[in-house]
Write a protein that holds these residues in place. Sequence first.
Motif, PDB file in Angstrom:
ATOM      1  N   HIS A 140      36.642  28.569  25.873  1.00 32.39           N
ATOM      2  CA  HIS A 140      35.687  29.933  25.644  1.00 32.39           C
ATOM      3  C   HIS A 140      34.424  30.265  26.273  1.00 32.39           C
ATOM      4  O   HIS A 140      34.061  31.204  26.918  1.00 32.39           O
ATOM      5  CB  HIS A 140      35.396  30.113  24.026  1.00 32.39           C
ATOM      6  CG  HIS A 140      36.758  30.202  23.209  1.00 32.39           C
ATOM      7  ND1 HIS A 140      37.942  30.849  23.688  1.00 32.39           N
ATOM      8  CD2 HIS A 140      37.011  29.296  22.162  1.00 32.39           C
ATOM      9  CE1 HIS A 140      38.906  30.291  22.655  1.00 32.39           C
ATOM     10  NE2 HIS A 140      38.482  29.674  21.775  1.00 32.39           N
ATOM     11  N   ILE A 141      33.771  28.933  26.446  1.00 35.01           N
ATOM     12  CA  ILE A 141      32.470  29.047  26.975  1.00 35.01           C
ATOM     13  C   ILE A 141      32.608  29.130  28.412  1.00 35.01           C
ATOM     14  O   ILE A 141      31.717  29.947  29.054  1.00 35.01           O
ATOM     15  CB  ILE A 141      31.315  27.669  26.665  1.00 35.01           C
ATOM     16  CG1 ILE A 141      30.986  27.791  25.151  1.00 35.01           C
ATOM     17  CG2 ILE A 141      30.265  27.733  27.474  1.00 35.01           C
ATOM     18  CD1 ILE A 141      30.636  26.710  24.633  1.00 35.01           C
ATOM     19  N   ILE A 142      33.543  28.355  29.033  1.00 40.37           N
ATOM     20  CA  ILE A 142      33.701  28.476  30.316  1.00 40.37           C
ATOM     21  C   ILE A 142      34.311  29.906  30.867  1.00 40.37           C
ATOM     22  O   ILE A 142      33.889  30.479  32.018  1.00 40.37           O
ATOM     23  CB  ILE A 142      34.659  27.662  31.082  1.00 40.37           C
ATOM     24  CG1 ILE A 142      34.171  26.151  31.122  1.00 40.37           C
ATOM     25  CG2 ILE A 142      35.364  27.701  32.341  1.00 40.37           C
ATOM     26  CD1 ILE A 142      34.988  24.913  31.426  1.00 40.37           C
ATOM     27  N   ASP A 143      34.929  30.389  30.317  1.00 40.40           N
ATOM     28  CA  ASP A 143      35.547  31.854  30.435  1.00 40.40           C
ATOM     29  C   ASP A 143      34.436  32.874  30.421  1.00 40.40           C
ATOM     30  O   ASP A 143      34.369  33.747  31.088  1.00 40.40           O
ATOM     31  CB  ASP A 143      36.653  32.387  29.318  1.00 40.40           C
ATOM     32  CG  ASP A 143      37.938  31.500  29.587  1.00 40.40           C
ATOM     33  OD1 ASP A 143      37.882  30.964  30.762  1.00 40.40           O
ATOM     34  OD2 ASP A 143      38.797  31.769  28.822  1.00 40.40           O
ATOM     35  N   ASP A 194      26.671  20.810  28.476  1.00 45.14           N
ATOM     36  CA  ASP A 194      26.428  20.075  27.640  1.00 45.14           C
ATOM     37  C   ASP A 194      26.045  21.038  26.175  1.00 45.14           C
ATOM     38  O   ASP A 194      25.580  22.049  26.193  1.00 45.14           O
ATOM     39  CB  ASP A 194      24.944  19.518  27.973  1.00 45.14           C
ATOM     40  CG  ASP A 194      24.629  18.666  29.170  1.00 45.14           C
ATOM     41  OD1 ASP A 194      25.730  18.048  29.327  1.00 45.14           O
ATOM     42  OD2 ASP A 194      23.861  18.622  29.910  1.00 45.14           O
ATOM     43  N   LEU A 195      26.743  20.497  25.312  1.00 43.25           N
ATOM     44  CA  LEU A 195      26.862  21.279  23.768  1.00 43.25           C
ATOM     45  C   LEU A 195      26.342  20.694  22.933  1.00 43.25           C
ATOM     46  O   LEU A 195      26.399  19.507  22.660  1.00 43.25           O
ATOM     47  CB  LEU A 195      28.293  21.800  23.433  1.00 43.25           C
ATOM     48  CG  LEU A 195      28.708  22.704  22.385  1.00 43.25           C
ATOM     49  CD1 LEU A 195      28.138  23.948  22.624  1.00 43.25           C
ATOM     50  CD2 LEU A 195      30.207  22.659  22.216  1.00 43.25           C
ATOM     51  N   TRP A 196      25.357  21.138  21.932  1.00 41.58           N
ATOM     52  CA  TRP A 196      24.826  20.431  20.898  1.00 41.58           C
ATOM     53  C   TRP A 196      24.643  21.479  19.696  1.00 41.58           C
ATOM     54  O   TRP A 196      24.570  22.562  19.927  1.00 41.58           O
ATOM     55  CB  TRP A 196      23.491  19.820  21.194  1.00 41.58           C
ATOM     56  CG  TRP A 196      22.516  20.918  21.727  1.00 41.58           C
ATOM     57  CD1 TRP A 196      21.387  21.225  20.830  1.00 41.58           C
ATOM     58  CD2 TRP A 196      22.314  21.400  23.036  1.00 41.58           C
ATOM     59  NE1 TRP A 196      20.604  22.377  21.468  1.00 41.58           N
ATOM     60  CE2 TRP A 196      21.136  22.120  22.909  1.00 41.58           C
ATOM     61  CE3 TRP A 196      22.759  21.343  24.160  1.00 41.58           C
ATOM     62  CZ2 TRP A 196      20.294  22.844  23.910  1.00 41.58           C
ATOM     63  CZ3 TRP A 196      22.189  21.728  25.305  1.00 41.58           C
ATOM     64  CH2 TRP A 196      21.050  22.547  25.153  1.00 41.58           C
ATOM     65  N   GLY A 223      16.680  22.750  34.836  1.00 42.87           N
ATOM     66  CA  GLY A 223      17.687  21.880  35.265  1.00 42.87           C
ATOM     67  C   GLY A 223      19.042  22.602  34.934  1.00 42.87           C
ATOM     68  O   GLY A 223      20.055  22.002  35.248  1.00 42.87           O
ATOM     69  N   ALA A 224      19.020  23.774  34.220  1.00 42.72           N
ATOM     70  CA  ALA A 224      20.429  24.460  33.800  1.00 42.72           C
ATOM     71  C   ALA A 224      20.494  25.520  34.631  1.00 42.72           C
ATOM     72  O   ALA A 224      19.823  26.078  35.293  1.00 42.72           O
ATOM     73  CB  ALA A 224      20.246  25.070  32.418  1.00 42.72           C
ATOM     74  N   ILE A 225      21.949  25.507  34.911  1.00 39.65           N
ATOM     75  CA  ILE A 225      22.206  27.002  35.804  1.00 39.65           C
ATOM     76  C   ILE A 225      22.702  28.302  34.963  1.00 39.65           C
ATOM     77  O   ILE A 225      22.178  29.312  35.060  1.00 39.65           O
ATOM     78  CB  ILE A 225      23.812  26.460  36.300  1.00 39.65           C
ATOM     79  CG1 ILE A 225      23.674  25.273  37.157  1.00 39.65           C
ATOM     80  CG2 ILE A 225      24.308  27.921  37.072  1.00 39.65           C
ATOM     81  CD1 ILE A 225      24.887  24.960  37.667  1.00 39.65           C
ATOM     82  N   ASN A 240      24.271  24.270  27.788  1.00 39.21           N
ATOM     83  CA  ASN A 240      23.690  24.613  29.086  1.00 39.21           C
ATOM     84  C   ASN A 240      24.805  24.391  30.237  1.00 39.21           C
ATOM     85  O   ASN A 240      25.737  23.260  30.057  1.00 39.21           O
ATOM     86  CB  ASN A 240      22.646  23.494  29.636  1.00 39.21           C
ATOM     87  CG  ASN A 240      21.262  23.871  28.905  1.00 39.21           C
ATOM     88  OD1 ASN A 240      21.154  25.205  28.730  1.00 39.21           O
ATOM     89  ND2 ASN A 240      20.486  23.053  28.613  1.00 39.21           N
ATOM     90  N   LEU A 241      25.013  25.015  31.281  1.00 38.16           N
ATOM     91  CA  LEU A 241      25.885  24.440  32.336  1.00 38.16           C
ATOM     92  C   LEU A 241      24.694  23.860  33.250  1.00 38.16           C
ATOM     93  O   LEU A 241      23.931  24.272  33.795  1.00 38.16           O
ATOM     94  CB  LEU A 241      26.637  25.793  33.179  1.00 38.16           C
ATOM     95  CG  LEU A 241      27.203  25.591  34.460  1.00 38.16           C
ATOM     96  CD1 LEU A 241      28.299  24.729  34.092  1.00 38.16           C
ATOM     97  CD2 LEU A 241      27.544  26.854  34.854  1.00 38.16           C
TER      98      LEU A 241
END
Length: 320
Positions: free
Chosen positions: A129-132, A175-177, A195-197, A281-282
């Motif tokens: 879901h997050i990547i989509d 990174d998921l928290w 540092g995140a995209i 974050n990606l």
Amino acid sequence: MSCRFQIKRLWNGIAPILTTNLVETGLIDAASNEFLTQAAVAAFDRYTNSMRTSSAAVDADSNRRRRRRPSSPQAKHSAINFPIDAHSESSTAPTPNDNFFEYQRRVGYTLNNDHHSDYDILQRLRETHIIDAIIYYLQHFHIHNGESSANLQQQRLTNFIIDELRSNSPELTIDLWAAVQRGEGAHHKFHVHEGAIVSGVYYSNCPLGCAPLVLRRPLLDSRHVDSLLGGEKDDDVVIHPNNGQLVLFPPMVCHGVPLAAELMREESSSSFLPRVSWAFNLTARLAYIGNAWDVTRPSNDINKKSARSVRGSVGMLDSI
């Protein structure tokens, strides 16, 4: 896929954000969402209880040492306790959720959970879901940026990242928290994600009256890092989340969670669950893509257009 996602370009295009609701679209069912909430709360409770136990052990050891060695009169007179106002803006004491995040960061953004089903749901949230959502977000991020050489270079970098995401490149990481806002004084100070995209958050539980997500307008000159940390307070955008809502935004946009205003409930009640979200974050190795912020940094064309406007889009986004 397009009907699931909505993109709103805040502040005259400086910061596009994506929103969708994974529960309302049927991608995550209510039971799975409940699993996510329970997993976060259980991990948070385990962590806070372990910290209380450790703190009690340290206090007990300190008391034993004090009993062995009487303190001097000077020490007695110097031991003055000053009250600390948890609601004061000058208070820098970390909240329990701040400490919980730091713990998750140290252990590699994993929750210690024995339930395999919870892990499967988390894996689907992260890897599907997050990547989509990120792919759709990046595909539409620079759509109005013009065709200058700098903008075309930015678009090529974005397309490269999209291709790498689709091929499950090990060079990219999500990174998921978990974040649990519970109790008086629960909040999260304004910050950016260096540092995140791409950054974002998924809300698995939003009690009535829970705190919103506040996005602070970036300043117009994007050439300097300091100028991205926040503009005028009057231009803040307030998002009141719902269960299942997913929000993506540029990582250089300053954001935070104000003090909670949840309705008073008995926390001992089995039906009560606090505000629970899953931030992410990606990221990629610096040598792999260079400066991560360059992917979603406002383009020169967007900055010029925004500079011609006195005000951008301001207000409350309840269900975008």
